[in-house]
Structures are given as C-alpha cells and as structure tokens.
Scaffold this motif. Sequence first.
Motif, PDB file in Angstrom:
ATOM      1  N   TYR A   1       0.839  -1.194   0.000  1.00 46.82           N
ATOM      2  CA  TYR A   1       0.000   0.000   0.000  1.00 46.82           C
ATOM      3  C   TYR A   1       0.877   1.248   0.000  1.00 46.82           C
ATOM      4  CZ  TYR A   1       1.148  -0.186   4.943  1.00 46.82           C
ATOM      5  OH  TYR A   1       1.830  -0.264   6.114  1.00 46.82           O
ATOM      6  N   ASN A   2       0.266   2.363  -0.268  1.00 42.87           N
ATOM      7  CA  ASN A   2       0.966   3.643  -0.295  1.00 42.87           C
ATOM      8  C   ASN A   2       0.034   4.710   0.264  1.00 42.87           C
ATOM      9  OD1 ASN A   2       2.807   5.683  -0.905  1.00 42.87           O
ATOM     10  ND2 ASN A   2       1.933   6.008  -2.922  1.00 42.87           N
ATOM     11  N   ILE A   3       0.537   5.512   1.173  1.00 42.75           N
ATOM     12  CA  ILE A   3      -0.235   6.630   1.706  1.00 42.75           C
ATOM     13  C   ILE A   3       0.448   7.905   1.242  1.00 42.75           C
ATOM     14  CG2 ILE A   3      -1.020   7.823   3.776  1.00 42.75           C
ATOM     15  CD1 ILE A   3      -1.001   5.099   5.175  1.00 42.75           C
ATOM     16  N   ASP A   4      -0.260   8.693   0.461  1.00 41.29           N
ATOM     17  CA  ASP A   4       0.280   9.930  -0.082  1.00 41.29           C
ATOM     18  C   ASP A   4      -0.356  11.096   0.667  1.00 41.29           C
ATOM     19  OD1 ASP A   4       1.391  11.941  -1.559  1.00 41.29           O
ATOM     20  OD2 ASP A   4       0.560  11.294  -3.476  1.00 41.29           O
ATOM     21  N   LEU A   5       0.452  11.890   1.344  1.00 41.99           N
ATOM     22  CA  LEU A   5      -0.063  12.994   2.154  1.00 41.99           C
ATOM     23  C   LEU A   5      -0.046  14.328   1.422  1.00 41.99           C
ATOM     24  CD1 LEU A   5       1.621  12.046   5.535  1.00 41.99           C
ATOM     25  CD2 LEU A   5      -0.685  11.527   4.769  1.00 41.99           C
ATOM     26  N   VAL A   6       0.340  14.321   0.154  1.00 41.79           N
ATOM     27  CA  VAL A   6       0.404  15.550  -0.628  1.00 41.79           C
ATOM     28  C   VAL A   6      -0.969  15.818  -1.249  1.00 41.79           C
ATOM     29  CG1 VAL A   6       1.528  16.684  -2.577  1.00 41.79           C
ATOM     30  CG2 VAL A   6       2.834  15.135  -1.123  1.00 41.79           C
ATOM     31  N   PRO A   7      -1.520  17.012  -1.030  1.00 37.45           N
ATOM     32  CA  PRO A   7      -2.830  17.313  -1.638  1.00 37.45           C
ATOM     33  C   PRO A   7      -2.772  17.236  -3.164  1.00 37.45           C
ATOM     34  CG  PRO A   7      -2.201  18.999  -0.063  1.00 37.45           C
ATOM     35  CD  PRO A   7      -1.006  18.118  -0.259  1.00 37.45           C
TER      36      PRO A   7
ATOM     37  N   TYR B   1     -13.736   8.693   2.984  1.00 39.16           N
ATOM     38  CA  TYR B   1     -12.506   8.813   3.759  1.00 39.16           C
ATOM     39  C   TYR B   1     -11.621   9.958   3.274  1.00 39.16           C
ATOM     40  CZ  TYR B   1     -14.157   4.183   4.889  1.00 39.16           C
ATOM     41  OH  TYR B   1     -14.943   3.137   5.278  1.00 39.16           O
ATOM     42  N   LEU B   2     -12.099  10.710   2.317  1.00 37.50           N
ATOM     43  CA  LEU B   2     -11.327  11.814   1.748  1.00 37.50           C
ATOM     44  C   LEU B   2     -11.962  13.140   2.114  1.00 37.50           C
ATOM     45  CD1 LEU B   2     -10.839  10.378  -1.840  1.00 37.50           C
ATOM     46  CD2 LEU B   2      -9.237  10.264   0.061  1.00 37.50           C
ATOM     47  N   GLU B   3     -11.196  14.187   2.002  1.00 40.72           N
ATOM     48  CA  GLU B   3     -11.716  15.527   2.240  1.00 40.72           C
ATOM     49  C   GLU B   3     -11.649  16.293   0.930  1.00 40.72           C
ATOM     50  OE1 GLU B   3     -10.899  19.399   5.083  1.00 40.72           O
ATOM     51  OE2 GLU B   3      -9.634  17.645   5.262  1.00 40.72           O
ATOM     52  N   PHE B   4     -12.797  16.751   0.447  1.00 39.17           N
ATOM     53  CA  PHE B   4     -12.857  17.523  -0.783  1.00 39.17           C
ATOM     54  C   PHE B   4     -12.989  18.991  -0.410  1.00 39.17           C
ATOM     55  CE2 PHE B   4     -14.395  13.331  -1.956  1.00 39.17           C
ATOM     56  CZ  PHE B   4     -13.673  13.081  -3.112  1.00 39.17           C
ATOM     57  N   MET B   5     -12.115  19.811  -0.969  1.00 31.94           N
ATOM     58  CA  MET B   5     -12.123  21.237  -0.653  1.00 31.94           C
ATOM     59  C   MET B   5     -12.090  22.049  -1.941  1.00 31.94           C
ATOM     60  SD  MET B   5      -9.306  21.120   2.422  1.00 31.94           S
ATOM     61  CE  MET B   5      -9.092  22.852   2.357  1.00 31.94           C
TER      62      MET B   5
END
Length: 79
Positions: free
Chosen positions: A10-16, A37-41
């Motif tokens: 798996y990979n977790i990408d913290l870059v918007p 589980y995501l935040e849309f802005m």
Amino acid sequence: DELSKRGRDYNIDLVPKLNLSSGSLVQALLKSGVGRYLEFMPLLATYIHQDGALRKVPMSKGEIFQAKSLTPQEKRLLM
C-alpha cells in the motif's frame, strides 16, 4: 510485524492533489465509497506565472473588476 511484511502492498500519499470536480477520478472515488474517507475542498485561489511573477487568476466578478492585468474589453468578455 505483519505491517512490516506488507509494507510494499500500500501507499499513503499525504500531498494534496488537484482533481477536477466533474472529472472521472472524482466520480470513481465517490461511486466506490472511498470518498467517505477523503476531504474535498474548493480552490481558494489559482495563480499563473507570467512575466517573471506569480499573478492571481480572478475567480469572482469582484476580482475581475479589480484586476489590473485585464483590459476593459477582456473584463467584458469574462462577464
């Protein structure tokens, strides 16, 4: 220990990321349920690099009228 064994699964990408709101990726995320589980802005501002400087792209009627980089004709075309 199990987590370290599966560390490459798996990979977790913290870059918007920037995704078009009506794009196929956003639609697929929402349809699959992952969107919970995501935040849309919304974008707060957009900038372009022009003449060696960063310039803010007007995003509202008020900003269009206040923009010094646009000619009166360009402002009329945008409205």
